[in-house]
Every structure is written in structure tokens, then in C-alpha cells.
Design an enzyme around this catalytic site. Structure first.
Site, PDB file in Angstrom:
ATOM      1  N   SER A  72       0.799  -1.233   0.000  1.00 58.22           N
ATOM      2  CA  SER A  72       0.000   0.000   0.000  1.00 58.22           C
ATOM      3  C   SER A  72       0.826   1.275   0.000  1.00 58.22           C
ATOM      4  CB  SER A  72      -0.956   0.005   1.200  1.00 58.22           C
ATOM      5  OG  SER A  72      -1.995  -0.926   1.008  1.00 58.22           O
ATOM      6  N   LYS A  75       0.389   3.389  -3.003  1.00 58.74           N
ATOM      7  CA  LYS A  75      -0.764   4.277  -3.138  1.00 58.74           C
ATOM      8  C   LYS A  75      -0.360   5.751  -3.077  1.00 58.74           C
ATOM      9  CE  LYS A  75      -3.733   0.767  -1.002  1.00 58.74           C
ATOM     10  NZ  LYS A  75      -4.505   0.384   0.201  1.00 58.74           N
ATOM     11  N   TYR A 199      -4.475  -2.358  -9.813  1.00 64.01           N
ATOM     12  CA  TYR A 199      -4.297  -2.297  -8.360  1.00 64.01           C
ATOM     13  C   TYR A 199      -3.447  -3.454  -7.842  1.00 64.01           C
ATOM     14  CZ  TYR A 199      -5.422  -2.386  -3.401  1.00 64.01           C
ATOM     15  OH  TYR A 199      -5.321  -2.411  -2.039  1.00 64.01           O
ATOM     16  N   TYR A 251      -4.192   3.677   8.353  1.00 66.97           N
ATOM     17  CA  TYR A 251      -5.560   3.181   8.533  1.00 66.97           C
ATOM     18  C   TYR A 251      -6.075   3.489   9.940  1.00 66.97           C
ATOM     19  CZ  TYR A 251      -3.826   0.857   4.388  1.00 66.97           C
ATOM     20  OH  TYR A 251      -3.243   0.607   3.178  1.00 66.97           O
ATOM     21  N   VAL A 269       1.348  -3.776   4.007  1.00 64.68           N
ATOM     22  CA  VAL A 269       1.344  -5.042   4.727  1.00 64.68           C
ATOM     23  C   VAL A 269       2.558  -5.907   4.402  1.00 64.68           C
ATOM     24  CG1 VAL A 269      -1.147  -5.081   5.026  1.00 64.68           C
ATOM     25  CG2 VAL A 269      -0.127  -6.218   3.029  1.00 64.68           C
TER      26      VAL A 269
END
Length: 316
Positions: A72, A75, A199, A251, A269
């Protein structure tokens, strides 16, 4: 007599050596992200950290030159590209608020009528990938992302780990559900399988801490690539990306990270974290074991030690 730059360099090397020594003595590694099979096979003892300064110096320790799946963290770079394509129109399709929920929450997406809370949760990142697809085939969109990362890191060795990408797709049922729900709500403009293909492969980008720290420097220096002097994004957009990293980059653990580390950061992760110290440096750390929030356990602790010892914080 040492210059101020030389003194800071010595201090930074000593701090990184101390962090590596401390991490090496620990055994409570955290949990591997074994729901993505290749990530579950990584040695939990791996640890690397790199700090990249404006002038291109990199201070590193541990496994800082070993590639890992940035997941991630990608992103951040995808968001930068999307803002370059559509500007503030992006915020009509994705929000700017912390989620307060797991990164792959379906309930929250349904409650908010298919508009993801921010671009760093999975649903928001899928919308960003949909933006990057405009006028492109998936391979072209991925090629653009790779070229961007290689430019930022000044290193052609950045690559997509095909094994991780295959595993992402094989276990990506919840992401498929998120994409289909957003399609039903009119918030995807391309077939879900195309946005998901971008993605899954984007999350499978592999970089070392050294490469990642160098790639993140534009966010530390007003949107400018320090090595070339070229503008990557405007200073205002760099500030906004940093703000989203601070408030949403971990998050439902973002508040905890801001409280203890005190700088913008984005986790993955795969065990990596990219952190930004505005006006000073960018930092990449990797330790594959995760804490209860799904963020690198030792990576978070290492960054807390680093920012404390170097007195780095956006809060003064």
C-alpha cells in the site's frame, strides 16, 4: 573541525546503528501477512532502514538494499500521478477523511454510497487506479507507474514481483467486492477487472529501503525532485499528500502513529513504511512482522526511536 552536515551525518549513523542493535535483540516479531502467500514466507528477522537527504546522501542500516513488496505504500505514488491527471476533480470520487475502520471495510463503503473515505484505503486506491487507466490499457498504466518510481528513485531496478501479483489476485475477493460495489454506484469508469488488475500489480511493486527513501524525497522538499530540481507536484499538493499520510496513512492506527512518531507516514502489509520529515529527509523502513493494526511492528518502533533521537516532528 566538522561541519554541521558532517555532525548530523555522524549522529544519524550512530542512531541507525543503535536502532539496528535494538531490533536485532528482539524476538516478538509480529504477524506476517500470510494471506498473501509470498509475504507469509519472508524471514521475520529481516530489518532494513534508510534515510535519504536533500543532497542525495543515504544513511542505511540492516537489509536496506533488499527488495520487498511495498504493497500500500504504492498508493502514495499512484495518488501523486492521479492528481497530476485530474487535479482536484479526484476529490469528487474519493474523500479526504480518516476511515476509523479496517483498510478493506465493505460496510463503510456501502454506508457512504460507494465513495471511499480516502485514497489510501483499498476502495479509494482502486478508484485512483481507475483514474490512471483513463486512455490506457492496464499495462500502459502500470508502465507509467514504474517509470515514475524509477525516475524518483533514480534507479531502473524497481520492478513488479509477478508472484506477489498473482497471489494478490488469487486472494483478492474482498477487493473484487469493493470494486463491484463502486461500479454499481457509478464510481468506476472502467470494468472492475481492469482497475483491479492495475491495483493488484501496483501493490506488487518491489523496492529496497534505499530506493524507497530516495523515491519519497519529493514529498519532503515541496514537491521537487532534489536530484534534478524538477517539479513532481506543486508545493500545495505535496502538503496535501503529506497531510493524508499523517491522518490516513496507517488506517485505523493512524492516530497512534502520529502520536508516537509525529511525521507523515504510509505503511504496507509487506512490512514497509515510508515516512516524510518535511525539509529534512525521507525515510524507508522494512520489517515484515505486523502489529494489530496491520502496520510494521518493528518498523513503527524504529521510526519512533529515530524521530525521538533526531528531534524530528511536524508538531514542533
Amino acid at each position: 573541525m566538522l561541519t554541521a552536515k558532517e555532525r548530523q551525518g555522524r549522529r544519524l549513523r550512530a542512531v541507525l546503528d543503535a536502532i539496528l542493535h535494538d531490533v536485532s535483540a528482539r524476538r516478538d516479531y509480529g504477524a506476517l501477512a500470510d494471506y498473501i502467500a509470498p509475504l507469509g514466507r519472508i524471514d521475520p528477522r529481516k530489518f532494513g532502514i534508510a534515510v535519504a537527504t536533500r543532497d542525495g546522501r543515504v544513511f542505511a542500516a540492516g537489509d536496506a538494499d533488499e527488495p520487498f513488496s511495498i504493497q500500500s505504500i504504492s498508493k502514495v505514488f499512484a495518488l501523486t500521478l492521479a492528481l497530476g491527471k485530474v487535479g482536484d476533480a479526484l476529490w469528487e470520487r474519493v474523500g479526504q477523511e480518516p476511515s476509523g475502520n479496517r483498510f478493506n471495510s465493505i460496510v463503510q463503503l456501502e454506508y457512504e454510497s460507494g465513495v471511499p473515505r480516502n485514497p489510501f484505503i483499498n476502495a479509494g486506491a482502486i478508484v485512483v487506479c481507475d483514474v490512471l487507466l483513463a486512455g490506457h490499457e492496464p499495462k500502459e498504466a502500470l508502465g507509467e507507474t514504474l517509470r515514475f518510481l524509477r525516475f524518483l528513485a533514480d534507479d531502473g531496478g524497481v520492478f513488479i514481483d509477478s508472484g506477489v501479483a498473482v497471489a494478490e489476485k488469487a486472494g483478492g475477493f474482498r477487493n473484487v467486492a469493493l470494486a463491484n460495489f463502486m461500479m454499481a454506484c457509478g464510481n468506476l469508469l472502467h470494468p472492475p477487472e481492469l482497475a483491479l488488475g492495475v491495483y493488484f500489480h501496483q501493490c506488487a511493486v518491489a523496492m529496497s529501503c534505499r530506493q524507497l527513501a530516495l523515491a519519497g524525497r519529493y514529498l519532503a522538499f515541496g514537491g521537487v525532485h532534489p536530484s534534478t530540481g524538477r517539479s513532481v507536484v506543486s508545493p500545495q499538493r505535496a502538503r496535501r499528500v503529506n497531510a493524508l499520510m499523517l491522518t490516513c496513512g496507517h488506517y485505523d492506527g493512524s492516530g497512534d502513529f502520529a502520536f508516537h512518531v509525529g511525521v507523515p507516514g504510509k505503511s504496507g502489509v509487506g512490512g514497509g513504511i515510508l515516512a516524510v520529515i518535511p525539509g529534512v529527509a525521507s525515510v524507508a523502513v522494512w520489517s515484515p512482522g505486523l502489529n494489530e493494526y496491520g502496520n510494521s511492528k518493528f518498523g513503527t518502533a524504529a521510526l519512533q526511536s529515530l524521530t525521538t533521537e533526531m528531534n524530528w516532528s511536524v508538531f514542533g
